[in-house]
Design an enzyme around this catalytic site. Structure first.
Site, PDB file in Angstrom:
ATOM      1  N   GLN A 107       5.027   2.810  12.372  1.00  0.00           N
ATOM      2  CA  GLN A 107       5.867   3.975  12.172  1.00  0.00           C
ATOM      3  C   GLN A 107       7.104   3.491  11.410  1.00  0.00           C
ATOM      4  O   GLN A 107       7.484   2.316  11.530  1.00  0.00           O
ATOM      5  CB  GLN A 107       6.265   4.540  13.546  1.00  0.00           C
ATOM      6  CG  GLN A 107       7.083   5.804  13.495  1.00  0.00           C
ATOM      7  CD  GLN A 107       6.358   6.904  12.738  1.00  0.00           C
ATOM      8  OE1 GLN A 107       6.432   6.940  11.512  1.00  0.00           O
ATOM      9  NE2 GLN A 107       5.674   7.775  13.449  1.00  0.00           N
ATOM     10  N   TYR A 139       4.229   0.881  16.767  1.00  0.00           N
ATOM     11  CA  TYR A 139       5.533   1.543  16.953  1.00  0.00           C
ATOM     12  C   TYR A 139       6.611   0.534  17.370  1.00  0.00           C
ATOM     13  O   TYR A 139       6.844   0.339  18.564  1.00  0.00           O
ATOM     14  CB  TYR A 139       5.395   2.664  18.009  1.00  0.00           C
ATOM     15  CG  TYR A 139       4.392   3.700  17.578  1.00  0.00           C
ATOM     16  CD1 TYR A 139       4.788   4.811  16.845  1.00  0.00           C
ATOM     17  CD2 TYR A 139       3.023   3.528  17.839  1.00  0.00           C
ATOM     18  CE1 TYR A 139       3.850   5.741  16.393  1.00  0.00           C
ATOM     19  CE2 TYR A 139       2.090   4.448  17.393  1.00  0.00           C
ATOM     20  CZ  TYR A 139       2.509   5.545  16.670  1.00  0.00           C
ATOM     21  OH  TYR A 139       1.584   6.457  16.218  1.00  0.00           O
ATOM     22  N   HIS A 179       4.101  -0.810   3.478  1.00  0.00           N
ATOM     23  CA  HIS A 179       3.293   0.408   3.300  1.00  0.00           C
ATOM     24  C   HIS A 179       4.284   1.551   3.081  1.00  0.00           C
ATOM     25  O   HIS A 179       5.046   1.893   3.987  1.00  0.00           O
ATOM     26  CB  HIS A 179       2.455   0.645   4.563  1.00  0.00           C
ATOM     27  CG  HIS A 179       1.620   1.894   4.531  1.00  0.00           C
ATOM     28  ND1 HIS A 179       0.398   1.966   3.897  1.00  0.00           N
ATOM     29  CD2 HIS A 179       1.816   3.127   5.076  1.00  0.00           C
ATOM     30  CE1 HIS A 179      -0.117   3.186   4.052  1.00  0.00           C
ATOM     31  NE2 HIS A 179       0.725   3.907   4.762  1.00  0.00           N
ATOM     32  N   ASP A 239      -1.736  14.108  16.491  1.00  0.00           N
ATOM     33  CA  ASP A 239      -0.940  14.922  17.414  1.00  0.00           C
ATOM     34  C   ASP A 239      -1.632  16.262  17.564  1.00  0.00           C
ATOM     35  O   ASP A 239      -2.109  16.831  16.588  1.00  0.00           O
ATOM     36  CB  ASP A 239       0.481  15.089  16.889  1.00  0.00           C
ATOM     37  CG  ASP A 239       1.261  13.790  17.051  1.00  0.00           C
ATOM     38  OD1 ASP A 239       1.159  13.171  18.128  1.00  0.00           O
ATOM     39  OD2 ASP A 239       1.937  13.382  16.094  1.00  0.00           O
ATOM     40  N   GLU A 283       1.030   5.691   0.896  1.00  0.00           N
ATOM     41  CA  GLU A 283       0.431   6.774   1.674  1.00  0.00           C
ATOM     42  C   GLU A 283       0.823   8.117   1.064  1.00  0.00           C
ATOM     43  O   GLU A 283       1.960   8.303   0.630  1.00  0.00           O
ATOM     44  CB  GLU A 283       0.944   6.681   3.114  1.00  0.00           C
ATOM     45  CG  GLU A 283       0.440   7.799   4.002  1.00  0.00           C
ATOM     46  CD  GLU A 283       0.766   7.561   5.468  1.00  0.00           C
ATOM     47  OE1 GLU A 283       0.629   6.423   5.958  1.00  0.00           O
ATOM     48  OE2 GLU A 283       1.172   8.533   6.116  1.00  0.00           O
ATOM     49  N   SER A 292       0.847  -1.200   0.000  1.00  0.00           N
ATOM     50  CA  SER A 292       0.000   0.000   0.000  1.00  0.00           C
ATOM     51  C   SER A 292       0.877   1.242   0.000  1.00  0.00           C
ATOM     52  O   SER A 292       2.086   1.167   0.248  1.00  0.00           O
ATOM     53  CB  SER A 292      -0.927  -0.020   1.212  1.00  0.00           C
ATOM     54  OG  SER A 292      -0.193  -0.259   2.392  1.00  0.00           O
ATOM     55  N   ALA A 304      -6.390   6.378  20.363  1.00  0.00           N
ATOM     56  CA  ALA A 304      -6.900   5.731  19.151  1.00  0.00           C
ATOM     57  C   ALA A 304      -7.827   4.548  19.471  1.00  0.00           C
ATOM     58  O   ALA A 304      -8.752   4.270  18.706  1.00  0.00           O
ATOM     59  CB  ALA A 304      -5.731   5.286  18.271  1.00  0.00           C
ATOM     60  N   PHE A 319      12.268  15.124  11.202  1.00  0.00           N
ATOM     61  CA  PHE A 319      11.022  14.386  11.324  1.00  0.00           C
ATOM     62  C   PHE A 319      11.213  13.177  12.252  1.00  0.00           C
ATOM     63  O   PHE A 319      10.366  12.872  13.097  1.00  0.00           O
ATOM     64  CB  PHE A 319      10.623  13.949   9.915  1.00  0.00           C
ATOM     65  CG  PHE A 319       9.202  13.514   9.781  1.00  0.00           C
ATOM     66  CD1 PHE A 319       8.179  14.254  10.342  1.00  0.00           C
ATOM     67  CD2 PHE A 319       8.890  12.361   9.074  1.00  0.00           C
ATOM     68  CE1 PHE A 319       6.861  13.847  10.211  1.00  0.00           C
ATOM     69  CE2 PHE A 319       7.578  11.946   8.938  1.00  0.00           C
ATOM     70  CZ  PHE A 319       6.560  12.692   9.510  1.00  0.00           C
TER      71      PHE A 319
HETATM   72  P1  FAD Z   1      -2.479   6.051  20.393  1.00  0.00           P
HETATM   73  O1  FAD Z   1      -2.628   4.625  19.986  1.00  0.00           O
HETATM   74  O2  FAD Z   1      -3.620   6.674  21.128  1.00  0.00           O
HETATM   75  O3  FAD Z   1      -1.132   6.145  21.243  1.00  0.00           O
HETATM   76  C1  FAD Z   1      -0.584   7.411  21.583  1.00  0.00           C
HETATM   77  C2  FAD Z   1       0.180   7.309  22.909  1.00  0.00           C
HETATM   78  O4  FAD Z   1      -0.749   7.110  23.991  1.00  0.00           O
HETATM   79  C3  FAD Z   1       1.163   6.146  23.004  1.00  0.00           C
HETATM   80  O5  FAD Z   1       2.240   6.571  23.790  1.00  0.00           O
HETATM   81  C4  FAD Z   1       0.356   5.039  23.714  1.00  0.00           C
HETATM   82  O6  FAD Z   1       1.199   4.177  24.438  1.00  0.00           O
HETATM   83  C5  FAD Z   1      -0.540   5.859  24.624  1.00  0.00           C
HETATM   84  N1  FAD Z   1      -1.881   5.269  24.780  1.00  0.00           N
HETATM   85  C6  FAD Z   1      -2.626   4.671  23.812  1.00  0.00           C
HETATM   86  N2  FAD Z   1      -3.828   4.328  24.294  1.00  0.00           N
HETATM   87  C7  FAD Z   1      -3.871   4.711  25.577  1.00  0.00           C
HETATM   88  C8  FAD Z   1      -4.866   4.645  26.586  1.00  0.00           C
HETATM   89  N3  FAD Z   1      -6.070   4.120  26.346  1.00  0.00           N
HETATM   90  N4  FAD Z   1      -4.566   5.156  27.818  1.00  0.00           N
HETATM   91  C9  FAD Z   1      -3.351   5.720  28.063  1.00  0.00           C
HETATM   92  N5  FAD Z   1      -2.368   5.801  27.139  1.00  0.00           N
HETATM   93  C10 FAD Z   1      -2.631   5.327  25.898  1.00  0.00           C
HETATM   94  N6  FAD Z   1      -0.965  11.852  12.590  1.00  0.00           N
HETATM   95  C11 FAD Z   1      -1.873  12.729  12.087  1.00  0.00           C
HETATM   96  O7  FAD Z   1      -2.143  13.765  12.706  1.00  0.00           O
HETATM   97  N7  FAD Z   1      -2.498  12.496  10.882  1.00  0.00           N
HETATM   98  C12 FAD Z   1      -2.274  11.372  10.165  1.00  0.00           C
HETATM   99  O8  FAD Z   1      -2.851  11.187   9.102  1.00  0.00           O
HETATM  100  C13 FAD Z   1      -1.330  10.413  10.684  1.00  0.00           C
HETATM  101  N8  FAD Z   1      -1.082   9.244  10.030  1.00  0.00           N
HETATM  102  C14 FAD Z   1      -0.252   8.298  10.606  1.00  0.00           C
HETATM  103  C15 FAD Z   1      -0.093   7.054   9.983  1.00  0.00           C
HETATM  104  C16 FAD Z   1       0.725   6.074  10.543  1.00  0.00           C
HETATM  105  C17 FAD Z   1       0.843   4.745   9.868  1.00  0.00           C
HETATM  106  C18 FAD Z   1       1.423   6.357  11.755  1.00  0.00           C
HETATM  107  C19 FAD Z   1       2.335   5.324  12.360  1.00  0.00           C
HETATM  108  C20 FAD Z   1       1.275   7.576  12.372  1.00  0.00           C
HETATM  109  C21 FAD Z   1       0.431   8.562  11.824  1.00  0.00           C
HETATM  110  N9  FAD Z   1       0.219   9.793  12.439  1.00  0.00           N
HETATM  111  C22 FAD Z   1      -0.695  10.703  11.924  1.00  0.00           C
HETATM  112  C23 FAD Z   1       0.938  10.137  13.679  1.00  0.00           C
HETATM  113  C24 FAD Z   1       0.149   9.726  14.920  1.00  0.00           C
HETATM  114  O9  FAD Z   1      -1.049  10.470  15.018  1.00  0.00           O
HETATM  115  C25 FAD Z   1       1.046  10.002  16.122  1.00  0.00           C
HETATM  116  O10 FAD Z   1       2.106   9.081  16.149  1.00  0.00           O
HETATM  117  C26 FAD Z   1       0.331  10.084  17.449  1.00  0.00           C
HETATM  118  O11 FAD Z   1       1.256  10.638  18.397  1.00  0.00           O
HETATM  119  C27 FAD Z   1      -0.149   8.751  18.004  1.00  0.00           C
HETATM  120  O12 FAD Z   1      -1.194   8.250  17.308  1.00  0.00           O
HETATM  121  P2  FAD Z   1      -1.764   6.769  17.636  1.00  0.00           P
HETATM  122  O13 FAD Z   1      -2.961   6.579  16.815  1.00  0.00           O
HETATM  123  O14 FAD Z   1      -0.695   5.771  17.565  1.00  0.00           O
HETATM  124  O15 FAD Z   1      -2.179   7.010  19.177  1.00  0.00           O
END
Ligand code: FAD
Length: 285
Positions: A174, A143, A264, A105, A14, A12, A121, A214
Site C-alpha cells: 500500500q 501494508y 511500483h 473490498d 498500475e 512497474s 487473499a 483515499f
Molecule cells: P488480505 O490479505 O485478505 O487482508 C485483509 C485483512 O484481513 C487484513 O486486515 C488481514 O490482516 C486480514 N487477514 C488476512 N488473511 C486472513 C486470514 N486468513 N484470517 C483472518 N484474517 C485475515 N482492491 C480491489 O478491489 N481491486 C484491486 O485491483 C486492488 N488492487 C490493490 C493493489 C495493491 C498493491 C494494494 C496494496 C491494494 C489493492 N486493493 C485492491 C485494495 C485491497 O483489496 C484492500 O486493501 C483489501 O482491504 C485487502 O486486500 P488484501 O488482498 O490485502 O487482503
C-alpha cells in the site's frame, strides 16, 4: 544509479480500467508516454462489479496487443471459486504470466464479505496454486502502516505471512509517505523468515482532497508536515504538483538507497508526475 543497478530493480506501473471510450483513449496516450520507463509489467486493477471486471479484461487485452506485459489484479471477495477459475483460464489463454491476487473490498451494501467463497487473499493464492500450479507469478498486497481492519501490526504480519506460505512470489505495498514504516516492515518480515521481494507502492501527489479522502479509507498516513504544506497551497494546483513531485522523488530515492527492490507506481491513469519523479531519480537512459 547506473544502468546495471537500474536493470536489477523491479519497476512497474498500475492503472485502472477507464469507464468510457474517451477515458480509454486518454489512458492509451499516457501509457505510450510511460513506456519510456520500460516497466517490467503494468498491472490493471479489478473492481467488484460485473462491468468493471469486463473493463479490466479489455484493458489487459489492449496492453497485450501493444506487447506490454500485463498483470491483471484479481480479487476474491465478490466472486465464486468457479468464476475465479474461469477468469484465470481466460488469462492463461491470453498468455498472461503474472497476477496481483487480492481479497478486494466488499462493494457497499454487499455486507462484510460480498458473495465470495474465499474471504482472504491467502485463500485466493492457494486456489490459484491448486488449479494452475506455477503457471502464474503471483503478487500480493502488503501494508507497512498496517491494514485498516487488522487488530494490530503483529496479527497483520502473520496474515501477510499466510499469503507468502500459500505461494506468493512477491508483494507490492500500500502507498505510504514515511520510508521508515517500509524499512521497519521489511525488517519484521525478514525476522519472520519472509524473503520475497517487497516492492514499495508509490502514489504521486497531484490532488490533495482526493488523496486525503483515499488515504483515510485505505489506512495510509499523510504525515502532518506534508498535509500542512498541501493545505496551504489551497487551489494552487501547480504548487501542489511541484511539491508533490519533490516529496515523492525524495521518498523514492530514500527507498532505493535503503535497498528497496524496485518501485511500483500507482499512476492513477496519468503520466506527468510519474515521469518527472523518474527523471528526478536519474533513471532516464
Ligand atoms: P488480505 O490479505 O485478505 O487482508 C485483509 C485483512 O484481513 C487484513 O486486515 C488481514 O490482516 C486480514 N487477514 C488476512 N488473511 C486472513 C486470514 N486468513 N484470517 C483472518 N484474517 C485475515 N482492491 C480491489 O478491489 N481491486 C484491486 O485491483 C486492488 N488492487 C490493490 C493493489 C495493491 C498493491 C494494494 C496494496 C491494494 C489493492 N486493493 C485492491 C485494495 C485491497 O483489496 C484492500 O486493501 C483489501 O482491504 C485487502 O486486500 P488484501 O488482498 O490485502 O487482503
Amino acid at each position: 544509479m547506473n544502468s546495471e543497478q537500474k536493470d536489477r530493480k523491479l519497476f512497474s506501473l498500475e492503472l485502472f480500467p477507464p469507464k468510457t471510450e474517451q477515458g480509454m483513449e486518454k489512458l492509451q496516450e499516457h501509457v505510450k508516454r510511460l513506456t519510456r520507463i520500460d516497466p517490467l509489467y503494468i498491472s490493471v486493477t479489478f473492481g467488484a462489479g460485473g462491468s468493471t471486471q469486463q473493463r479490466t479484461f479489455q484493458c489487459v487485452e489492449w496492453l497485450v496487443s501493444e506487447g506490454i506485459e500485463a498483470a491483471p489484479h484479481i480479487s476474491c471477495i465478490s466472486s465464486t471459486s468457479e468464476e475465479i477459475i474461469g477468469m484465470l483460464q481466460r488469462y492463461k489463454e491470453q498468455g498472461i504470466q503474472r497476477l496481483v491476487a487480492l481479497r478486494g473490498d466488499a462493494p457497499s451494501g454487499a455486507g462484510p464479505v460480498g458473495r465470495g467463497e474465499l474471504n482472504h487473499a491467502n485463500e485466493l493464492v492457494t486456489l490459484i496454486r491448486q488449479e494452475f500450479g506455477d503457471r502464474f507469478h503471483i503478487e500480493v498486497a502488503a501494508y507497512p502502516e498496517v491494514h485498516p481492519q487488522a487488530a494490530n501490526a503483529s496479527v497483520d504480519l502473520q496474515n501477510f505471512k499466510r499469503k507468502v506460505e500459500a505461494g506468493a512470489d512477491a508483494a507490492i505495498t500500500q502507498y505510504f509517505y514515511n520510508p521508515d514504516a517500509y524499512f521497519h516492515f521489511v525488517d519484521s518480515c525478514r525476522d519472520q523468515g519472509i524473503e520475497i521481494p517487497i516492492v514499495p507502492g508509490i502514489m504521486p501527489i497531484t490532488n490533495y482532497s482526493n488523496l486525503s479522502r483515499f488515504s483515510d479509507a485505505c489506512g495510509a498516513e499523510i504525515p502532518r508536515w506534508i498535509r500542512k504544506r498541501l493545505e496551504a497551497y489551497a487551489d494552487d494546483v501547480d504548487s501542489i504538483r511541484a511539491f508533490g513531485v519533490e516529496v515523492v522523488s525524495e521518498l523514492c530515492q530514500r527507498l532505493l538507497d535503503g535497498g528497496a527492490p524496485g518501485l511500483h507506481f500507482y499512476t492513477m491513469n496519468q503520466s506527468a508526475a510519474v515521469l518527472k519523479i523518474w527523471d528526478n531519480l536519474g533513471l532516464t537512459d
